[in-house]
Each structure stands twice: as structure tokens, then as C-alpha cells.
Scaffold this motif. Structure first.
Motif, short mmCIF file in Angstrom:
data_model
loop_
_atom_site.label_atom_id
_atom_site.label_comp_id
_atom_site.label_asym_id
_atom_site.label_seq_id
_atom_site.Cartn_x
_atom_site.Cartn_y
_atom_site.Cartn_z
N ARG A 236 73.91 -34.89 111.64
CA ARG A 236 74.98 -35.43 110.80
C ARG A 236 74.92 -36.95 110.68
O ARG A 236 75.72 -37.56 109.97
CB ARG A 236 76.34 -34.98 111.35
CG ARG A 236 76.53 -33.47 111.25
CD ARG A 236 77.70 -32.98 112.07
NE ARG A 236 77.85 -31.53 111.99
CZ ARG A 236 77.13 -30.64 112.70
NH1 ARG A 236 76.22 -31.08 113.54
NH2 ARG A 236 77.33 -29.35 112.56
N ASP B 11 74.36 -29.54 109.01
CA ASP B 11 74.90 -28.68 110.06
C ASP B 11 73.85 -28.60 111.16
O ASP B 11 72.95 -29.45 111.21
CB ASP B 11 75.32 -27.30 109.52
CG ASP B 11 74.17 -26.54 108.87
OD1 ASP B 11 72.99 -26.75 109.26
OD2 ASP B 11 74.43 -25.71 107.98
N ASP B 12 73.92 -27.62 112.01
CA ASP B 12 72.99 -27.55 113.13
C ASP B 12 71.56 -27.23 112.70
O ASP B 12 70.62 -27.45 113.47
CB ASP B 12 73.46 -26.50 114.14
CG ASP B 12 74.75 -26.92 114.83
OD1 ASP B 12 75.04 -28.13 114.87
OD2 ASP B 12 75.48 -26.03 115.32
N GLN C 198 76.62 -19.46 105.46
CA GLN C 198 77.52 -18.72 106.35
C GLN C 198 78.79 -18.27 105.66
O GLN C 198 79.32 -17.19 105.94
CB GLN C 198 77.86 -19.58 107.58
CG GLN C 198 76.69 -19.80 108.53
CD GLN C 198 77.08 -20.60 109.75
OE1 GLN C 198 78.17 -21.16 109.80
NE2 GLN C 198 76.21 -20.65 110.73
#
Length: 277
Positions: free
Chosen positions: A63, A151-152, A235
Motif C-alpha cells: 500500500r 491489497d495483500d 473478492q
């Protein structure tokens, strides 16, 4: 430095993944449809966190936009350094600078394929994919700082407004760029996908082309996703592949939102045949 990156570029939900799956089926001359979860190996995304970790030599915070931009050229150089003649790289980034960093550096680039889609249709798929209201999605695609959040798994990607994104990829470049319209690919798949094959310097085999198009049909892709899922599905999204249609905005997009998109993008929409007026 070998110029071997071939960019497969688009605004999100404009046909990028569809084209990549077609290519996977064509290049392997598959006799059965390739799994949609394997097709992603026929091309690499430019935003995978693992690549940025590798260049940094440590786990980074994806991020941290400034840091990922500093690492970006190292990531692209790492892809290029495998010395292959062609490295297909998927991107949603605009072909512009962000914080002084050229997102699509010419020194690694062999060529590009850019796919655009009528923003009136695209915005609805964009909304569903990112779990937004139509109103929110319209504001996003018209905003000068629109981007895909990190995101991850992925780092930040700069998009900008739809018209600027299109202009950034369709303006004069020091490398060949094939520009396709999603609507033409739906209406004339043999003709349009043949251009993709020829862009890679390959001779078009009509039987192989027809088979790859059938194996990448939306009916086939949706069926596979329902059976085994799709690793690239967001997601928050119920599904990645839908019907693969054009013109459905006329029945589904509120007129005031269509007008808002047209007002912000009129010149570009007229240039590429999305407006008659």
C-alpha cells in the motif's frame, strides 16, 4: 536491454482477460479448452506483490504507493531479463507517468495491444466487479485520480479517467500498438482475433483460430468459473465472467448516468465510434 515486453492493456472489464485466455488456447494449439486458472500463466501481471518483494529484497507494504513506483522499473527489468523474445504483460495502468515514474517504459517495450470498450457498458461491469453502485462507478471512471487500490496480492495501479487512459495508449508511440474494440471482437471474432495472432508475427491457422475462439467463448469461461472458480475474481465480486454483451447499458444504466459519462467522454467516444452525434 532487450525490448521484449508486449503489453496487453485495457481499462478494467474491457476484454483483457478474455484475450489472454484466447491467446493461451491458440499458442498451445489446445484440443480441449485450457483451464481458466491455467491460462493466467500465459502472461504476467505488472502488479503482483511477490515481484516487488523480490526486487526490494524484503517484504514490502504494497500500500506504499511511492515505494512500489520506485520498484516498478526493477520489476519490469526483471521480467525482461529472462531474455525471451516475447513476454506478455497484462496491465490496467495508463501509459503515463505517476509521481515522475513512467509506468510503461519504452526501453523494455516491444509492442502493445490495447483493448477498449464502450464506457457505457464497461462501467456496469466495473461496478459489479468492484462491488460499487453504478453512481460510484461512473464517478470513478470520470475521476482524474482513479486507480486500483493495493491489497495483500497486488500493488496500486494508476488508471485516470477513461478518456485519458484511451488517449495514453492510442497516441503515437515509438513501438507498434494494436488497438481493438471489445464490440468488434464480439461481432467479428475471427477477424479481430486474427489481428492479435498477426501482431505476434505468427501466421493465422483458420482451424486453430476457430478452435481457440470457441474455447475462449463466454459460455465456456462462465461454465468453467461455475465449476472450479476463478483465481482472478475480485473478492467482492460474485463472478468474473458474465454474458459478454454490448449495448446492454440501454436497458440497465439510468439515463442520467449515461449522460454524465457522455458529457465527460464525448470527444473520445465519438472518435472511436461510440457516439453518432
Amino acid at each position: 536491454m532487450k525490448k521484449n515486453l508486449v503489453w496487453l492493456a485495457s481499462y478494467p472489464k474491457s476484454g483483457n482477460t478474455w484475450t489472454r485466455i484466447f491467446l493461451a488456447n491458440y499458442l498451445t494449439n489446445a484440443k480441449e479448452p485450457i483451464s481458466i486458472n491455467q491460462a493466467r500463466h500465459f502472461g504476467i501481471g505488472d502488479n503482483g506483490v511477490e515481484m516487488y518483494d523480490k526486487v526490494a529484497g524484503r517484504k514490502i507494504d504494497p500500500r506504499d504507493v511511492g515505494l512500489t513506483l520506485q520498484l516498478r522499473h526493477g520489476v519490469l527489468r526483471g521480467i525482461s531479463n529472462n531474455n525471451a523474445d516475447v513476454n506478455l504483460v497484462k496491465t490496467h495502468c495508463a501509459a503515463k507517468r505517476a509521481q515522475g515514474v513512467q509506468l510503461i517504459p519504452h526501453e523494455y517495450t516491444k509492442s502493445a495491444i490495447y483493448i477498449m470498450r464502450n464506457p457505457l457498458d464497461m462501467v456496469m461491469s466495473y461496478a459489479r466487479h468492484y462491488a460499487l453502485t453504478f453512481e460510484e462507478a461512473v464517478d470513478y471512471i470520470n475521476h482524474k485520480n482513479n486507480s486500483l487500490a493495493a491489497d495483500d496480492k497486488v500493488v496500486w495501479s494508476y488508471l485516470g479517467p477513461w478518456s485519458d487512459h484511451v488517449a495514453s495508449w492510442t497516441s503515437m508511440k515509438p513501438y507498434p500498438t494494436l488497438v481493438l474494440r471489445y464490440e468488434d471482437m464480439l461481432e467479428r471474432p475471427e477477424e479481430e482475433f486474427a489481428k492479435v495472432v498477426e501482431h505476434f508475427g505468427m501466421t493465422v491457422d483458420p482451424e486453430r483460430l476457430d478452435r481457440a475462439i470457441r474455447f475462449a467463448s463466454f459460455k465456456e469461461l462462465k461454465s468453467q468459473e461455475e465449476k472450479e472458480g476463478f483465481v482472478e475474481r475480485a473478492q467482492k465480486s460474485k463472478s468474473f465472467f458474465t454474458k459478454g454483451q454490448s449495448g446492454h447499458w440501454k436497458d440497465e444504466l439510468p439515463p442520467e448516468l449515461a449522460d454524465k459519462i457522455i458529457k465527460a467522454n464525448r470527444q473520445t467516444m465519438k472518435r472511436f465510434g461510440y457516439l453518432d452525434e
